[in-house]
Scaffold this motif. Structure first.
Motif, short mmCIF file in Angstrom:
data_model
loop_
_atom_site.label_atom_id
_atom_site.label_comp_id
_atom_site.label_asym_id
_atom_site.label_seq_id
_atom_site.Cartn_x
_atom_site.Cartn_y
_atom_site.Cartn_z
N PRO A 1 1.11 -0.40 -6.89
CA PRO A 1 0.63 -0.53 -5.35
C PRO A 1 -0.35 0.38 -4.83
N SER A 2 -0.77 0.12 -3.58
CA SER A 2 -1.68 1.37 -3.20
C SER A 2 -0.80 2.22 -2.35
N ARG A 3 -1.55 3.41 -2.29
CA ARG A 3 -0.68 4.49 -1.59
C ARG A 3 -0.48 3.96 -0.01
N ALA A 4 -1.17 3.29 0.47
CA ALA A 4 -1.04 2.88 2.00
C ALA A 4 0.08 2.15 1.97
N LEU A 5 0.24 1.14 0.92
CA LEU A 5 1.59 0.04 1.03
C LEU A 5 2.66 0.74 0.69
N VAL A 6 2.58 1.73 -0.11
CA VAL A 6 3.85 2.60 -0.46
C VAL A 6 4.28 3.17 0.96
N SER A 7 3.26 3.99 1.66
CA SER A 7 3.57 4.72 2.74
C SER A 7 4.21 3.67 3.96
N GLU A 8 3.68 2.48 4.03
CA GLU A 8 4.11 1.51 5.21
C GLU A 8 5.59 1.16 4.79
N LEU A 9 5.64 0.82 3.59
CA LEU A 9 7.22 0.22 3.43
C LEU A 9 8.32 1.69 3.62
N LYS A 10 7.95 2.75 3.00
CA LYS A 10 8.74 3.96 3.16
C LYS A 10 9.02 4.28 4.68
N ASP A 11 7.94 4.20 5.36
CA ASP A 11 8.02 4.38 6.70
C ASP A 11 8.91 3.42 7.37
N ALA A 12 9.19 2.25 7.05
CA ALA A 12 10.12 1.28 7.31
C ALA A 12 11.35 1.37 7.01
N GLY A 13 11.76 2.38 5.80
CA GLY A 13 12.75 2.56 5.36
C GLY A 13 13.08 1.47 4.11
N VAL A 14 12.27 1.08 3.39
CA VAL A 14 12.26 0.19 2.33
C VAL A 14 12.23 1.00 0.97
N VAL A 15 13.02 0.75 0.06
CA VAL A 15 13.08 1.45 -1.06
C VAL A 15 11.76 0.99 -1.95
N VAL A 16 11.05 1.57 -2.43
CA VAL A 16 9.71 1.24 -3.08
C VAL A 16 10.12 1.35 -4.80
N ILE A 17 10.21 0.53 -5.44
CA ILE A 17 10.13 0.48 -7.03
C ILE A 17 9.26 -0.41 -7.69
N PRO A 18 8.23 0.56 -8.14
CA PRO A 18 6.93 -0.43 -8.95
C PRO A 18 7.15 -0.63 -10.47
N SER A 19 6.81 -1.61 -10.94
CA SER A 19 6.95 -1.52 -12.36
C SER A 19 5.77 -1.09 -13.10
N ILE A 20 6.01 -0.13 -13.99
CA ILE A 20 4.92 0.41 -14.93
C ILE A 20 4.73 0.27 -16.21
N GLY A 21 3.89 0.50 -17.15
CA GLY A 21 3.76 0.31 -18.21
C GLY A 21 3.22 1.43 -19.20
N ALA B 1 3.74 10.33 -7.38
CA ALA B 1 3.14 11.18 -6.46
C ALA B 1 2.64 10.38 -5.07
N TRP B 2 2.78 9.10 -5.02
CA TRP B 2 2.39 8.60 -3.84
C TRP B 2 3.61 8.38 -3.16
N GLY B 3 4.95 8.58 -3.74
CA GLY B 3 6.01 8.63 -2.94
C GLY B 3 7.04 7.57 -3.32
N ALA B 4 6.62 6.89 -4.45
CA ALA B 4 7.68 5.77 -4.98
C ALA B 4 9.08 6.34 -5.17
N ASP B 5 10.12 5.44 -4.82
CA ASP B 5 11.71 6.09 -4.92
C ASP B 5 12.00 6.00 -6.17
N ALA B 6 11.75 5.01 -6.97
CA ALA B 6 11.94 4.79 -8.58
C ALA B 6 10.91 4.21 -9.35
N VAL B 7 11.06 3.92 -10.55
CA VAL B 7 10.10 2.97 -11.30
C VAL B 7 10.92 2.32 -12.31
N ILE B 8 10.44 0.89 -12.63
CA ILE B 8 11.01 0.18 -13.60
C ILE B 8 9.94 0.24 -14.91
#
Length: 357
Positions: A98-118, A128-135
């Motif tokens: 995700p973009s840093r802006a999308l992560v911030s917007e979700l976290k500010d609303a209390g949504v847990v952010v979990i990107p998938s990475i490879g 570093a952008w503030g993701a709460d966890a990663v898959i």
């Protein structure tokens, strides 16, 4: 079994059902949530209106936490984020970073952010952008995948970031969960295993193809969209790999026309998206068009049951799966097997107090 994943998301068991296009709809997600695991709605194949309806349908079936998977590169990604926030969805996951802006917007609303990475560097970036966890998906996983095996990638990422890591790629039972925990993961994510349940809406004929597959029947090919894509080997896949450029382009145009009718996109918009997808990649125009309408190839099999016309994304683990339990039966089995695997571990020197060898 309490882990950093269960504490973060509020689920009972450290198991995630991944967001699979045309597969992870309200029925599968609500069944997963009722089983105590984290179900993820796949929104990429839904319009925004369909996404809101799907979220509300899951809500009508269960009070348990669940998530929504997004494509960060979608033109309406911000609108989808707004739906997640407005509907009170617990978790947002991303198929691409995700973009840093999308992560911030979700976290500010209390949504847990979990990107998938490879890759490790991608995990470091989103952390570093503030993701709460990663898959973390290793090369064994289905769909678009990398070259590094889960057993190599997982410990790399666990050592690199200070957020919970969820292991994906090659998991289907309790032994795998225990192995992932031993590597330092907070849980496991499974796609193919949840696809092959009685709660999955995938047609029976397609499920039968998966159950009949051996590990050698699952391949990685770039013939569909120019990127490594793990799927069942079928006559269609073999044909795409044999096609010359002219025939491949004709095939892609036919598929693109179907996708245009479904999505409502104009040819100009599809070409615009194609140019963006082609940027920085050595793709032919036929591959660009196939990439743009890969959802149609998946829909043909996952919704319409046309194994002759569609592709079937699959993890290698399909070659080990032999049954179609309900989500509740599957999750209960995985947790029971995990307990058995832990109890079967031999006594260790440090548990008995004797000197280490």
């Amino acid at each position: 079994m309490e882990t950093a994943l269960t504490r973060l998301t509020g689920v009972e068991h450290p198991i995630v059902q991944t967001g699979m296009g045309w597969v992870s709809g309200p029925r599968l997600v609500s069944a997963t949530a009722r089983a105590g695991a984290l179900g993820i709605l796949a929104s990429a194949t839904m319009t925004t209106e369909q996404l809101r309806h799907a979220v509300r349908e899951v809500r009508s079936r269960t009070d348990a936490p669940f998530g929504v998977n997004l494509r960060a590169d979608a033109g309406d990604a911000r609108e989808r984020v707004r739906i997640i926030v407005e509907e009170g969805v617990r978790v947002a996951s991303f198929a691409l970073a995700p973009s840093r802006a999308l992560v911030s917007e979700l976290k500010d609303a209390g949504v847990v952010v979990i990107p998938s990475i490879g890759a490790r560097r991608h995990a470091e970036k989103v952390a570093a952008w503030g993701a709460d966890a990663v898959i973390v998906q290793g090369g064994e996983g289905g769909g678009h995948t990398g070259e590094v095996a889960t057993t190599v990638l997982l410990p790399q990422v666990v050592d690199a970031v200070d957020i919970p890591v969820i292991a994906a790629g090659g998991f289907h039972d309790g032994r795998g969960l225990v192995a992932a925990l031993a590597y330092g993961a907070a849980g496991i994510a499974m796609g193919t295993r949840f696809l092959l349940t009685s709660d999955s809406t995938v047609p029976d004929a397609v499920k039968a193809r998966y159950l009949a597959a051996t590990v050698r029947d699952i391949t990685v090919t770039a013939a569909v969209d120019g990127l490594p894509h793990r799927m069942l080997r079928t006559d269609l896949v073999a044909a795409l790999e044999r096609y010359g450029r002219a025939r491949a382009l004709l095939h892609a145009l036919r598929r693109a026309a179907g996708f245009r009718r479904l999505s409502g996109l104009s040819w100009a918009a599809m070409l615009r998206d194609g140019r963006a997808m082609r940027h920085g990649k050595d793709l032919s125009w036929s591959q660009v068009l196939l990439a743009a309408n890969t959802p149609m190839l998946l829909k043909a099999s996952m919704v319409e049951g046309r194994t002759d016309l569609g592709i079937m994304a699959s993890g290698q683990v399909a070659g080990l799966i032999e049954d179609l339990p309900s989500c509740t039966e599957l999750v209960d089995r995985v947790m029971r097997e995990a307990g058995q695997a832990l109890r079967a571990l031999p006594p260790t020197a440090w548990s008995t107090g004797s000197p280490a060898p």
